[in-house]
Design a protein around this motif. Structure first.
Motif: not given
Length: 322
Positions: A25-30, A83-93
């Motif tokens: 699980p990667l809870p810091a990614f969104d 739709q488009l979806v981007t996935v990244a580390f939460r800070d940068e997103l």
């Protein structure tokens, strides 16, 4: 940990000592959902990747820069219907979302946080392909995307995947007996593949080439104009970029924060030469991806700028940055 799909008890039970294939699980990614008739056109003028090359069977790795070519974020982008979806580390997103929303008022585009719809996992390990099949996905090649029951599986590299799963399915998945691992296990593998992400300390500080994005097919030099394009293109065609990302390793219990200085020995002195981008420590083995001068060599002595002054050794990149 800001998540509605992973409990504190589940998170605490995750191990860093897994062997073989694992799912983390990667809870810091969104994720961020981008809708509207102009969503592709809008992101085409905002990012380094070419939206015209996005299909149902692939994803794009890209970056979002300010007008000076410094990155707000790097991300992975896919389509979900219109739709488009981007996935990244939460800070940068979050940093990119703020900018996209600010200027998106002039286009037919809307943004919605994905955390109430999707959860993010990482899959890796030497037998990751078998785990992918067990989860019901066909095996995509690096750069490819596989879909199954509303979930998206992105193959970042061989045996290294990013999984975006509907929230309720993610909650159910966490109750199974799959080989779950702590996030740092996947993050260490991410570093070993020469990938990175932007934590808060480095947002707005680096141009894409400093993190080797030109070598990771995350920059299109033929798509036309986008914010920061002048700087990014000039670094390719006229030179001038003197820094790149490198993988480093050390035997230590330390886990330096993003932005921690790295020092180079020059004679009897040590001088600041670079900085940590991401770090993961697995069983007292520290893995770093760091920005350093691009003329550095494995023979150059490096250390962390810390009380322990931990010595660092180079690990070869799995790709060429020339």
């Amino acid at each position: 940990m800001h998540t509605s799909w992973l409990t504190a008890e589940q998170y605490a039970s995750l191990s860093s000592t897994v062997t073989g294939a694992f799912i983390a699980p990667l809870p810091a990614f969104d994720s961020l959902l981008i809708s509207g008739a102009d969503n592709r056109k809008y992101l085409q003028g905002q990012t380094t990747c070419d939206l015209d090359s996005l299909t149902d069977d692939n994803f794009l790795h890209g970056a979002h820069c300010d007008a000076k070519g410094k990155m707000w974020s790097q991300f992975y982008l896919a389509s979900i219907g219109e739709q488009l979806v981007t996935v990244a580390f939460r800070d940068e997103l979050n940093a990119s979302a703020t900018q996209w929303k600010k200027f998106g008022v002039f286009s037919k585009v809307s943004f919605e946080a994905g955390q109430q719809h999707y959860a993010v996992f990482g899959i890796g390990g030497g037998d990751a392909n078998s785990l992918v099949s067990k989860l019901g996905f066909s095996l995509p090649q690096p750069g490819g995307l596989s879909r199954h029951q509303g979930a998206l599986l992105m193959a970042l590299a061989q045996h290294h995947f990013l999984l975006l799963m509907p929230l309720n399915d993610a909650k159910t998945l966490m109750t199974t007996s799959l080989p779950f691992a702590a996030p740092n296990v996947w993050l260490a593998q991410h570093i070993q593949h020469g990938f990175s992400y932007l934590e808060q300390e480095l947002i707005g500080a680096l141009v894409p080439q400093m993190l080797n994005l030109q070598a990771l097919n995350a920059i299109s030099f033929t798509k036309g104009c986008y914010i920061g394009q002048e700087t990014v293109a000039r670094l390719k065609y006229r030179g001038g970029n003197k820094r790149a990302a490198y993988i480093l390793q050390a035997d230590t219990t330390e886990l330096p924060a993003a932005g921690t200085d790295i020092e180079l020995q020059l004679g009897d002195n040590w001088r600041r030469s670079g900085q940590v981008v991401n770090a993961a420590n697995i069983n007292n083995t520290l893995w770093l991806i760091a920005v350093l001068p691009n003329d550095i060599t494995p023979a150059d002595p490096l250390r962390l700028s810390s009380e322990s002054a931990t010595a660092l050794r180079f690990v070869p990149l799995p790709y060429s940055i020339n």
